[in-house]
Design a protein around this motif. Structure first.
Motif, mmCIF file in Angstrom:
data_model
loop_
_atom_site.group_PDB
_atom_site.id
_atom_site.type_symbol
_atom_site.label_atom_id
_atom_site.label_comp_id
_atom_site.label_asym_id
_atom_site.label_seq_id
_atom_site.Cartn_x
_atom_site.Cartn_y
_atom_site.Cartn_z
ATOM 1 N N HIS A 147 25.788 61.265 26.342
ATOM 2 C CA HIS A 147 26.611 60.168 26.859
ATOM 3 C C HIS A 147 27.570 60.712 27.912
ATOM 4 O O HIS A 147 27.533 61.903 28.258
ATOM 5 C CB HIS A 147 27.357 59.455 25.725
ATOM 6 N N ASP A 148 28.426 59.851 28.420
ATOM 7 C CA ASP A 148 29.251 60.199 29.579
ATOM 8 C C ASP A 148 30.095 61.442 29.363
ATOM 9 O O ASP A 148 30.303 62.223 30.296
ATOM 10 C CB ASP A 148 30.159 59.021 29.953
ATOM 11 N N ARG A 149 30.606 61.641 28.138
ATOM 12 C CA ARG A 149 31.523 62.749 27.891
ATOM 13 C C ARG A 149 30.846 63.943 27.238
ATOM 14 O O ARG A 149 31.509 64.927 26.916
ATOM 15 C CB ARG A 149 32.699 62.277 27.029
ATOM 16 N N SER A 150 29.530 63.861 26.998
ATOM 17 C CA SER A 150 28.831 64.972 26.358
ATOM 18 C C SER A 150 27.347 64.885 26.676
ATOM 19 O O SER A 150 26.563 64.284 25.940
ATOM 20 C CB SER A 150 29.058 64.938 24.840
#
Length: 337
Positions: free
Chosen positions: A30-33
């Protein structure tokens, strides 16, 4: 041919003797990982020859009595000697459990309505697929622990699904009686084949589940019923031959939900005032609830009446209702066939 093997990995070796604590690693980019995963805690204890018992909770993330009882069991495992194998997943829908919600905050998936899942699906579908392809095939007996969650409170009840194989009926009944819940309700899936229980049934394994509280609280009586029941079931299966589980405190009451007449639904939006309590014995046409219109408080409330006789096994906790919301579920006394 495309692979059917789960994309979920684990550091657990299910065949290794002894105690292992680890995780099921659900890929989650996802966006942060970009290369992340969701770690779902799992504990396995393998001893001598004996059955494999799969114990799960947190199928819905706002139901706590089962997960707490399983976490307490995990704490006891290092001192236990068993015959067989215990696979314990206290919170199977871990994203929902951490979020304190019935469904996953990631994909809004209701784990108990997506089986058999999908290898390449959303997070909740991937968890269901792993359970269906990796956990259920390994188990001889499967126990899934529920409660009413935030929107319901439920009488402490084992939900029994007698096996299709009649030759195993006596063995199954022995487990139900060993659990010795205050109530035992005979399940009827009514054609719903997306549930955890339906999936276990397709694998031909013995299956118990139950409802042991509600209100998204952790009821100490519900936890105690689960803990004591599991100890008796594991002892009855021969998994914990050296244990001395407590004697049953309840002579279970056999119940069955009998179709639409045992459900009470709101047909109007408003504020519902129940005119019954959990565990009440009610009659057909008895007043069940009044639904008030907050925009016209001077108007007559809608009266909802019970469509059949029975005991109230489940009641809604939220007063605010919309058309189609279930306010109560009844059950009638039944006998094991």
């Amino acid at each position: 041919m495309p692979s059917t093997q789960s994309l979920i990995s684990t550091d657990i070796d299910y065949e290794r003797p002894g105690l292992q604590n680890g995780t099921l690693r659900v890929p989650y980019s996802h966006d942060r990982s970009a290369y992340g995963h969701i770690p779902i805690p799992i504990t396995v204890l393998k001893g001598g020859d004996g059955p494999t018992v799969l114990l799960t909770g947190g199928n819905h993330g706002d139901e706590y009595e089962g997960p707490v009882a399983l976490m307490k069991l995990i704490r006891r495992l290092p001192s236990m000697s068993i015959k067989g194998r215990l696979i314990v997943v206290p919170a199977l829908n871990f994203p929902a459990f951490i979020n304190g919600s019935r469904t996953s905050p990631i994909d809004r998936g209701n784990l108990n309505r997506v089986f058999p899942g999908a290898r390449n699906g959303h997070i909740t579908e991937m968890i269901a697929h792993y359970a269906d392809t990796e956990l259920f095939p390994r188990a001889d007996v499967v126990i899934d622990l529920h409660a009413g969650g935030a929107s319901f409170n439920h009488l402490p009840t084992v939900l029994a699904a007698p096996p299709a194989d009649i030759s195993r009926s006596a063995e199954y009944r022995r487990l139900v009686q060993a659990f010795a819940a205050p109530q035992t309700m005979l399940m009827d899936l009514l054609g719903e084949d997306r549930t955890y229980g339906a999936a276990v049934e397709r694998h031909g394994k013995l299956f118990l589940c139950g409802e042991f509280g509600g209100y998204a609280a952790c009821d100490p009586d519900g936890v105690a019923i689960v803990e004591d029941g599991l100890r008796r079931v594991l002892h009855t299966l021969g998994v914990t031959p050296d244990d001395r589980p407590p004697a049953p405190r309840h002579d279970t009451r056999w119940l069955k939900v009998e179709g639409a007449r045992h459900y009470v639904f709101a047909s109007r939006a408003g504020v519902a005032e129940p005119v019954f309590g959990l565990g009440d014995q009610v009659k057909k046409d008895q007043l069940a609830a009044r639904v008030f219109d907050p925009y016209a408080p001077w108007s007559e409330p809608q009266e909802i009446r019970f469509a059949g006789d029975g005991v109230v096994v489940c009641m809604r906790s939220f007063a605010r209702v919309e058309p189609g919301d279930c306010i109560a579920v009844l059950a009638a006394d039944a006998q094991w066939q």
